[in-house]
Design a protein around this motif. Structure first.
Motif, PDB file in Angstrom:
ATOM      1  N   GLY A 185       0.785  -1.233   0.000  1.00 20.72           N
ATOM      2  CA  GLY A 185       0.000   0.000   0.000  1.00 20.72           C
ATOM      3  C   GLY A 185       0.811   1.273   0.000  1.00 20.72           C
ATOM      4  N   PHE A 186       2.147   1.184   0.013  1.00 23.74           N
ATOM      5  CA  PHE A 186       2.979   2.391  -0.005  1.00 23.74           C
ATOM      6  C   PHE A 186       2.655   3.243  -1.222  1.00 23.74           C
ATOM      7  N   ARG A 187       2.508   4.561  -0.998  1.00 20.02           N
ATOM      8  CA  ARG A 187       2.249   5.485  -2.102  1.00 20.02           C
ATOM      9  C   ARG A 187       3.551   6.178  -2.483  1.00 20.02           C
ATOM     10  N   ALA A 188       3.927   6.022  -3.749  1.00 19.08           N
ATOM     11  CA  ALA A 188       5.169   6.617  -4.245  1.00 19.08           C
ATOM     12  C   ALA A 188       5.017   8.118  -4.416  1.00 19.08           C
ATOM     13  N   ASP A 189       6.131   8.815  -4.301  1.00 13.79           N
ATOM     14  CA  ASP A 189       6.157  10.257  -4.545  1.00 13.79           C
ATOM     15  C   ASP A 189       6.359  10.471  -6.046  1.00 13.79           C
ATOM     16  N   ILE A 190       5.269  10.298  -6.788  1.00 16.15           N
ATOM     17  CA  ILE A 190       5.344  10.339  -8.248  1.00 16.15           C
ATOM     18  C   ILE A 190       5.775  11.711  -8.750  1.00 16.15           C
ATOM     19  N   LYS A 191       5.307  12.753  -8.097  1.00 13.46           N
ATOM     20  CA  LYS A 191       5.673  14.096  -8.559  1.00 13.46           C
ATOM     21  C   LYS A 191       7.187  14.303  -8.476  1.00 13.46           C
ATOM     22  N   ALA A 192       7.804  13.849  -7.396  1.00 14.12           N
ATOM     23  CA  ALA A 192       9.252  13.957  -7.273  1.00 14.12           C
ATOM     24  C   ALA A 192       9.953  13.076  -8.293  1.00 14.12           C
ATOM     25  N   LEU A 193       9.428  11.885  -8.528  1.00 11.37           N
ATOM     26  CA  LEU A 193      10.017  10.987  -9.512  1.00 11.37           C
ATOM     27  C   LEU A 193       9.913  11.577 -10.917  1.00 11.37           C
ATOM     28  N   ALA A 194       8.770  12.205 -11.221  1.00 12.22           N
ATOM     29  CA  ALA A 194       8.611  12.839 -12.531  1.00 12.22           C
ATOM     30  C   ALA A 194       9.609  13.972 -12.712  1.00 12.22           C
ATOM     31  N   GLY A 195       9.770  14.785 -11.679  1.00 15.13           N
ATOM     32  CA  GLY A 195      10.744  15.864 -11.757  1.00 15.13           C
ATOM     33  C   GLY A 195      12.148  15.344 -11.974  1.00 15.13           C
ATOM     34  N   LEU A 196      12.473  14.242 -11.303  1.00 16.47           N
ATOM     35  CA  LEU A 196      13.796  13.634 -11.441  1.00 16.47           C
ATOM     36  C   LEU A 196      13.995  13.085 -12.853  1.00 16.47           C
ATOM     37  N   ALA A 197      12.998  12.373 -13.357  1.00 15.35           N
ATOM     38  CA  ALA A 197      13.102  11.818 -14.713  1.00 15.35           C
ATOM     39  C   ALA A 197      13.238  12.926 -15.747  1.00 15.35           C
ATOM     40  N   HIS A 198      12.391  13.938 -15.662  1.00 14.15           N
ATOM     41  CA  HIS A 198      12.400  15.009 -16.662  1.00 14.15           C
ATOM     42  C   HIS A 198      13.696  15.816 -16.615  1.00 14.15           C
ATOM     43  N   ALA A 199      14.253  15.984 -15.424  1.00 13.03           N
ATOM     44  CA  ALA A 199      15.514  16.727 -15.296  1.00 13.03           C
ATOM     45  C   ALA A 199      16.665  16.018 -16.000  1.00 13.03           C
ATOM     46  N   HIS A 200      16.516  14.710 -16.208  1.00 12.86           N
ATOM     47  CA  HIS A 200      17.563  13.935 -16.874  1.00 12.86           C
ATOM     48  C   HIS A 200      17.159  13.516 -18.285  1.00 12.86           C
ATOM     49  N   GLY A 201      16.083  14.104 -18.805  1.00  9.71           N
ATOM     50  CA  GLY A 201      15.658  13.801 -20.169  1.00  9.71           C
ATOM     51  C   GLY A 201      14.880  12.515 -20.315  1.00  9.71           C
ATOM     52  N   GLY A 202      14.379  11.966 -19.196  1.00 11.06           N
ATOM     53  CA  GLY A 202      13.623  10.728 -19.241  1.00 11.06           C
ATOM     54  C   GLY A 202      12.138  10.940 -19.001  1.00 11.06           C
ATOM     55  N   TYR A 203      11.439   9.835 -18.795  1.00 10.28           N
ATOM     56  CA  TYR A 203       9.980   9.856 -18.641  1.00 10.28           C
ATOM     57  C   TYR A 203       9.593   8.999 -17.443  1.00 10.28           C
ATOM     58  N   VAL A 204       8.355   9.179 -16.982  1.00 12.57           N
ATOM     59  CA  VAL A 204       7.890   8.418 -15.830  1.00 12.57           C
ATOM     60  C   VAL A 204       6.573   7.726 -16.171  1.00 12.57           C
ATOM     61  N   TYR A 205       6.486   6.465 -15.761  1.00 13.32           N
ATOM     62  CA  TYR A 205       5.277   5.654 -15.914  1.00 13.32           C
ATOM     63  C   TYR A 205       4.822   5.203 -14.533  1.00 13.32           C
ATOM     64  N   ALA A 206       3.502   5.244 -14.297  1.00 17.99           N
ATOM     65  CA  ALA A 206       2.942   4.755 -13.034  1.00 17.99           C
ATOM     66  C   ALA A 206       1.845   3.734 -13.304  1.00 17.99           C
ATOM     67  N   ASP A 207       1.944   2.606 -12.634  1.00 18.68           N
ATOM     68  CA  ASP A 207       0.864   1.629 -12.564  1.00 18.68           C
ATOM     69  C   ASP A 207      -0.120   2.166 -11.526  1.00 18.68           C
ATOM     70  N   VAL A 208      -1.365   2.461 -11.952  1.00 23.31           N
ATOM     71  CA  VAL A 208      -2.327   3.079 -11.031  1.00 23.31           C
ATOM     72  C   VAL A 208      -3.500   2.160 -10.715  1.00 23.31           C
ATOM     73  N   ILE A 209      -3.310   0.854 -10.907  1.00 20.47           N
ATOM     74  CA  ILE A 209      -4.437  -0.048 -10.670  1.00 20.47           C
ATOM     75  C   ILE A 209      -4.826  -0.106  -9.196  1.00 20.47           C
ATOM     76  N   GLN A 210      -3.879   0.135  -8.290  1.00 22.34           N
ATOM     77  CA  GLN A 210      -4.205   0.122  -6.874  1.00 22.34           C
ATOM     78  C   GLN A 210      -4.516   1.517  -6.339  1.00 22.34           C
ATOM     79  N   SER A 211      -4.697   2.469  -7.237  1.00 26.14           N
ATOM     80  CA  SER A 211      -4.994   3.833  -6.784  1.00 26.14           C
ATOM     81  C   SER A 211      -6.207   4.442  -7.473  1.00 26.14           C
ATOM     82  N   ALA A 212      -6.423   4.168  -8.745  1.00 23.35           N
ATOM     83  CA  ALA A 212      -7.553   4.774  -9.461  1.00 23.35           C
ATOM     84  C   ALA A 212      -8.865   4.315  -8.837  1.00 23.35           C
TER      85      ALA A 212
END
Length: 405
Positions: A185-212
């Motif tokens: 049930g841990f909730r990831a800090d997706i916003k921070a992960l997205a910022g980290l990925a974008h700062a390095h030219g990458g992208y972020v994907y989230a599986d949201v089946i346990q959240s939507a």
């Protein structure tokens, strides 16, 4: 038989939720889930029971298939596909053109990975131990094909953003994780992960089946590039049809078409027969815009879409914050009481999700207790996962705690 079915549909419709402005009656909502009268089901994170009205919506589509158009049945011919797409987009604050239907969450993740050119020879992918088991299998399989895979270990049952920062670099193509972990049930800090990925030219994907449907999701605020989920968990539907979000600015540029099919075009015209209009040989068409025009290929399950549309209306009308608030006291009680009963917690304190996990020393003994009490919750490996939804009440928690003590 036909009149019996009509009475069932009418009775189900009468249990619809009151106007959103009214305070929700969760006792009445519970009546929408007949499973509650047969078994204590504390595993909606595995497969959520379905509502009477969702089943009725599926029946309305099947009545069209059985009897054909007439008496209003024709309006259900397409299974309310586009309504389901629009409502899911509304749920996560996306545009309908950013939503593609997919078979499952994992199909959505596979499409993202492949469309980004992964494995390739120059990129790495960052994921973590709390991501879904099928996703771990996916990336470990690609590792055998040459992918530079970096798996972040958990600390204190959570993923620390500082540990992710240590392995992300300019060659990181994708950070992939679960917004809410199916394990604990841990909730990831997706916003921070997205910022980290974008700062390095990458992208972020989230599986949201346990959240939507269970916790609020705003893809704009989270700065998500991609996410996917099926409909049979917290969206309260059936298996076989899910949703993939692809940010509009990435469509056809970063995320590219991989397969081709008849859901990707409209206005198809042949130019080979007498009286056909002139045009390119042998036919012409218009390419559909949006994520569906990139990733949808063939037919989808109309009957499942009908149920999804009904459930999404219900969830949006009730409101995810209300769903979350209803579950919170019961979740907090489980996290407080189960460790006292000898089941140490695996979910970080303060986790704002309806999923809780615990260590189990003797899983066979626990399974026997649950079977005797007619309770369904997930016991796998040496762990127990308990999840709480809209149809639960405090009496359910009393019964569960007594059974496992």
């Amino acid at each position: 038989m036909k009149s019996d079915r009509r009475r069932f549909l009418a009775a189900s419709a009468s249990l619809a939720l009151p106007a959103a402005a009214a305070e929700p009656d969760f006792a009445r909502i519970r009546e929408e889930f007949p499973w509650t009268g047969k078994q204590l089901m504390l595993n909606p994170a595995g497969w959520h029971p379905m509502r009477k009205e969702a089943i009725a919506a599926m029946h309305r589509y099947l009545e069209f298939k059985l009897y054909g158009p007439g008496e209003g049945r024709g309006e259900h011919a397409a299974g309310h596909q586009e309504e389901a797409r629009r409502l899911f987009a509304q749920l996560i604050n996306a545009a309908p053109g950013e939503i593609s239907f997919v078979q499952s969450t994992l199909m959505g993740e596979n499409l993202v990975v492949s469309s980004l050119g992964i494995p390739g020879g120059k990129w790495n992918v960052v994921t973590d131990e709390l991501h879904y088991e099928g996703s771990i299998y996916l990336y470990k399989s690609l590792e055998k094909q040459g992918l530079d895979l970096r798996i972040v270990r958990q600390r204190d049952h959570r993923i620390d953003i500082r540990d992710v920062e240590r392995v992300v670099d300019r060659k990181t193509r994708l950070i992939a994780c679960s917004l809410v972990s199916y394990l604990n049930g841990f909730r990831a800090d997706i916003k921070a992960l997205a910022g980290l990925a974008h700062a390095h030219g990458g992208y972020v994907y989230a599986d949201v089946i346990q959240s939507a449907g269970a916790v609020p999701i705003d893809v704009r605020d989270l700065d998500l590039d991609f996410c996917a989920c099926s409909g049979y968990k917290w969206l309260m539907g059936d298996r076989g049809l899910g949703f993939l979000f692809v940010r509009e600015g990435l469509q056809g540029k970063v995320a590219r078409r991989l397969h081709y099919g008849d859901r990707q075009f409209s206005d198809f015209r042949y130019h080979i027969y007498p009286y056909d209009p002139p045009g390119p040989y042998p036919a012409s068409w218009k390419v559909r815009a949006g994520a569906g025009g990139l990733f949808e290929v063939g037919n989808i399950a109309n009957v499942v879409a009908a149920g999804h549309a009904s459930n999404l209306r219900f969830i949006l009308e009730l409101g995810v914050p209300r769903i979350q608030a209803h579950a919170r006291p019961m979740v907090e009680r489980l996290r407080k009481e189960l460790p006292r009963l000898g089941y140490p917690g695996l979910t970080p304190d303060g986790t704002p999700t309806p999923i809780s996990a615990f260590v189990v020393e003797k899983p066979d003994v626990l399974r026997a207790k649950l079977k005797k009490a007619n309770i369904d919750t997930k016991v796998e490996w040496n762990q127990m996962r308990v999840s709480v939804s809209v149809y639960h009440n405090n009496a359910d928690i009393d019964r569960f705690l007594e059974a496992v003590s």
